[in-house]
Design an enzyme around this catalytic site. Structure first.
Site, PDB file in Angstrom:
ATOM      1  CG  HIS A 147      -3.757  -3.418   2.950  1.00 10.61           C
ATOM      2  ND1 HIS A 147      -2.838  -2.982   3.880  1.00 10.61           N
ATOM      3  CD2 HIS A 147      -4.256  -2.302   2.361  1.00 10.61           C
ATOM      4  CE1 HIS A 147      -2.799  -1.659   3.881  1.00 10.61           C
ATOM      5  NE2 HIS A 147      -3.647  -1.220   2.962  1.00 10.61           N
ATOM      6  CD  GLU A 172      -1.669  -5.901   5.372  1.00 10.07           C
ATOM      7  OE1 GLU A 172      -2.292  -4.834   5.589  1.00 10.07           O
ATOM      8  OE2 GLU A 172      -1.117  -6.149   4.275  1.00 10.07           O
ATOM      9  CB  CYS A 212      -0.988  -0.019   1.163  1.00  3.37           C
ATOM     10  SG  CYS A 212      -2.348   1.165   0.942  1.00  3.37           S
TER      11      CYS A 212
END
Length: 271
Positions: free
Chosen positions: A240, A242, A119
């Site tokens: 993202h 994660e 990001c």
């Protein structure tokens, strides 16, 4: 060599914001746990890197102890770094973090240390290479599909360029990209493999930085991934990863590259 000696050490940049816990309300360095959980799950050791005073010698001293680097998400980059005035929707600048990450990234590139941008990290890579950003995507695409607000991650369809390093990380078995995948999130269209990814960004890459190639876009043309081809492993995504804890492909790719970097450094130490 013990098993722990073979684990690569991955540095992750962090926020520096005011935080409250118990009776304390102070400036603090922090990072959502999902980031370092993903590194650990991928087989690395996570080390957090808070913004601080930096110079190239300081960055080099730190990078001496790392095998890989992750530039994480966070507040918007100061637009003066890419020659623009701030948009009304652009965050108040975090110049200490900007300077910290810019120096770490530049030295990591010079030393060919594997890195992954996430990001804000993708935006920092582009700015560090002389590129610019769209400061407010709704002005470009007409709505807030990329940042719903209130911490809610939207999912968007992204076309990943076949033959890119990103494609090899996400689709390690070529036959899956040929239309035989059972995963319904993976489809094929015009030389790209289509996947759904979680996003939370109101800015995006505009003019591309030096040496970068675009490796993923959304259907409206928004850049969602870039790579730096001049280094062994330099990948950055606007989404993202994660936030998908069962999918650590990008983190595993970074950790594998960091392990290789660590082994090479052991075999050929600098003098």
């Amino acid at each position: 060599m013990s098993a722990s000696d073979r684990l690569p050490v991955i540095g992750l940049t962090t926020y520096l914001e005011r935080a409250k816990t118990g009776v304390w309300d102070v400036p603090a360095s922090f990072l959502p746990k999902v980031y370092f959980d993903a590194v650990e799950k991928a087989g690395g050791i996570a080390v957090l890197l808070p913004p601080q005073a930096v110079s190239e010698p300081i960055a080099d001293r730190l990078l001496d102890s790392l095998d890989g680097l992750i530039l994480t998400g966070g507040k918007d980059i100061d637009p003066s770094r890419y020659g623009q005035e701030a948009h009304a929707e652009t965050d108040e600048p975090r110049r200490d973090r900007d300077a910290w990450e810019d120096t770490l990234l530049r030295r990591a590139i010079d030393r060919e240390i594997p890195f992954l941008g996430i990001c804000r990290g993708a935006q920092m890579l582009n700015v560090a290479r002389g590129g610019t950003l769209h400061q407010h995507l709704p002005d470009v695409v007409g709505d807030r599909r990329y940042q719903a607000g209130e911490g809610i991650f939207n999912h968007v369809e992204v076309g990943v360029e076949q033959g890119s390093r990103l494609a090899t990380l996400l689709f390690p078995f070529p036959e899956l990209v040929e239309g035989n995948a059972s995963d319904t999130s993976l489809r094929q269209a015009q030389g790209t493999a289509l996947i759904d990814v979680p996003v939370y960004h109101h800015q995006a890459i505009d003019a591309l930085g030096d040496g970068l190639v675009v490796t993923a876009r959304t259907p409206d043309g928004t850049i969602e991934a870039v790579e730096l081809e001049s280094v062994p492993f330099g990948v950055a995504v606007q989404w993202h990863p994660e936030e998908s804890p069962d999918d650590i492909r990008l983190f595993a790719g970074l950790v594998d590259a960091a392990r290789h970097y660590r082994e090479q450094r052991r075999e050929h130490p600098t003098t």
